[in-house]
Design a protein around this motif. Sequence first.
Motif, mmCIF file in Angstrom:
data_model
loop_
_atom_site.group_PDB
_atom_site.id
_atom_site.type_symbol
_atom_site.label_atom_id
_atom_site.label_comp_id
_atom_site.label_asym_id
_atom_site.label_seq_id
_atom_site.Cartn_x
_atom_site.Cartn_y
_atom_site.Cartn_z
ATOM 1 N N UNK A 31 0.808 -1.236 0.000
ATOM 2 C CA UNK A 31 0.000 0.000 0.000
ATOM 3 C C UNK A 31 0.833 1.275 0.000
ATOM 4 N N UNK A 32 1.994 1.245 0.649
ATOM 5 C CA UNK A 32 2.874 2.415 0.630
ATOM 6 C C UNK A 32 3.408 2.666 -0.775
ATOM 7 N N UNK A 33 3.661 1.605 -1.528
ATOM 8 C CA UNK A 33 4.123 1.760 -2.906
ATOM 9 C C UNK A 33 3.008 2.325 -3.783
ATOM 10 N N UNK A 34 1.775 1.928 -3.498
ATOM 11 C CA UNK A 34 0.625 2.484 -4.226
ATOM 12 C C UNK A 34 0.532 3.991 -4.024
ATOM 13 N N UNK A 35 0.680 4.439 -2.783
ATOM 14 C CA UNK A 35 0.636 5.870 -2.472
ATOM 15 C C UNK A 35 1.782 6.599 -3.165
ATOM 16 N N UNK A 36 2.967 6.007 -3.131
ATOM 17 C CA UNK A 36 4.129 6.615 -3.793
ATOM 18 C C UNK A 36 3.878 6.803 -5.281
ATOM 19 N N UNK A 37 3.288 5.801 -5.929
ATOM 20 C CA UNK A 37 3.005 5.893 -7.361
ATOM 21 C C UNK A 37 1.983 6.988 -7.646
ATOM 22 N N UNK A 38 0.934 7.062 -6.826
ATOM 23 C CA UNK A 38 -0.095 8.093 -7.023
ATOM 24 C C UNK A 38 0.515 9.488 -6.919
ATOM 25 N N UNK A 39 1.357 9.697 -5.929
ATOM 26 C CA UNK A 39 1.960 11.009 -5.736
ATOM 27 C C UNK A 39 2.876 11.384 -6.903
ATOM 28 N N UNK A 41 2.630 10.333 -10.052
ATOM 29 C CA UNK A 41 1.974 10.410 -11.351
ATOM 30 C C UNK A 41 0.747 11.316 -11.397
ATOM 31 N N UNK A 42 0.133 11.616 -10.257
ATOM 32 C CA UNK A 42 -1.052 12.470 -10.253
ATOM 33 C C UNK A 42 -0.626 13.913 -10.030
ATOM 34 N N UNK A 43 -0.615 14.676 -11.099
ATOM 35 C CA UNK A 43 -0.134 16.049 -11.032
ATOM 36 C C UNK A 43 -0.990 16.928 -10.117
ATOM 37 N N UNK A 44 -2.297 16.646 -10.046
ATOM 38 C CA UNK A 44 -3.202 17.511 -9.290
ATOM 39 C C UNK A 44 -3.234 17.195 -7.802
ATOM 40 N N UNK A 45 -2.650 16.093 -7.392
ATOM 41 C CA UNK A 45 -2.691 15.729 -5.975
ATOM 42 C C UNK A 45 -1.643 16.538 -5.215
ATOM 43 N N UNK A 46 -2.112 17.289 -4.230
ATOM 44 C CA UNK A 46 -1.219 18.179 -3.489
ATOM 45 C C UNK A 46 -0.926 17.694 -2.074
ATOM 46 N N UNK A 47 -1.767 16.817 -1.533
ATOM 47 C CA UNK A 47 -1.539 16.318 -0.171
ATOM 48 C C UNK A 47 -0.228 15.565 -0.104
ATOM 49 N N UNK A 48 0.523 15.796 0.961
ATOM 50 C CA UNK A 48 1.815 15.131 1.110
ATOM 51 C C UNK A 48 1.789 14.113 2.242
ATOM 52 N N UNK A 49 0.645 13.966 2.905
ATOM 53 C CA UNK A 49 0.538 13.041 4.017
ATOM 54 C C UNK A 49 0.281 11.637 3.497
ATOM 55 N N UNK A 271 8.231 11.258 0.937
ATOM 56 C CA UNK A 271 7.869 10.689 2.239
ATOM 57 C C UNK A 271 7.357 9.256 2.087
ATOM 58 N N UNK A 272 6.413 9.079 1.139
ATOM 59 C CA UNK A 272 5.871 7.735 0.912
ATOM 60 C C UNK A 272 6.949 6.802 0.390
#
Length: 309
Positions: A31-39, A41-49, A271-272
């Motif tokens: 799941x941590x790798x999933x979050x890392x990939x989303x961050x 590749x998703x240009x519009x995602x701004x949350x860093x938590x 972080x992720x």
Amino acid sequence: MAKATLFSYSNLVHAVAGGCGSAVAMTAFYPLDTVRTRLQLEEARTSRNTFAIMAEVFKDEGLAGLYRGLFPVIESLYCSNFVYFYTFHGLKRVANEDKTILRDLLLGMVAGCVNVMTTNPLWVVNTRMKMQGARLKGGSQASPQKYNYKNLIDGLIQVKRKEGIAGLWSGACSSLILTINPAIQFMAYEAMKRQMQKMYESQQLNSLVVFGVGAVAKAIATVLTYPIQLVQAKQRHGHTYEGLPQKAGLISIMLFILRKHGFRGLFKGLEAKILQTVLTAALMFVCYEKIASVVFAVLMGNKKTALRK
């Protein structure tokens, strides 16, 4: 004493142990790798938590969203680590009998190059499969809907048919540069491991010490090479950017990110990545050491210590 050789049963044991260890570790922290990939590749995602994003994905897509693309990643990771461990330990036995740190670094880079040229197509496909069907925040420059891979083999066939050989090696240039990452990791790991063995006056270290050494080694390598990893993920996914060629190079993409998002943009998702890669690498080294020890003990008896050097 038998002459060291690149092709040996001992190297095969290291390769199998490394592949199995990496598969176990990645499954545990996927799941941590999933979050890392989303961050990345998703240009519009701004949350860093990291954990807030994990909760968002779970809420929107359920447990399946957190484990999307697990099997192709495990398949690719096993193949990748099998190649890397076999090559690294084979070269170390042949060309680094003196066990020098610098030579470990150079041999690690050579092993990394062999790994990249062998397994890069697998990583292109599984990066896309991880995002296939995902609900992206604000969309992505490369829509995942254009990819519809049934499995790893089907993905390889489709990429070859639609994008040619060049498509299978998307991001290979970044990957070749990133051979410095596992090289730094293994150099630091081998150096710290030797110091711990001297400190404890034992060739066999306990799992907690191995976990700590593996974590520190991977953290050093990750921080030093993260911007290149970010670009690599975008290239493999097939990102395009306004004003840049479709197959933009490493430097062009890094400069684009710097202009648009600033220096912090090059470390988006760090972080992720740190959490995922450090924990995964540390657990991988623990599993690897234990699996290798058991196999050598069972099949080679008292010869295991001499053969593992």
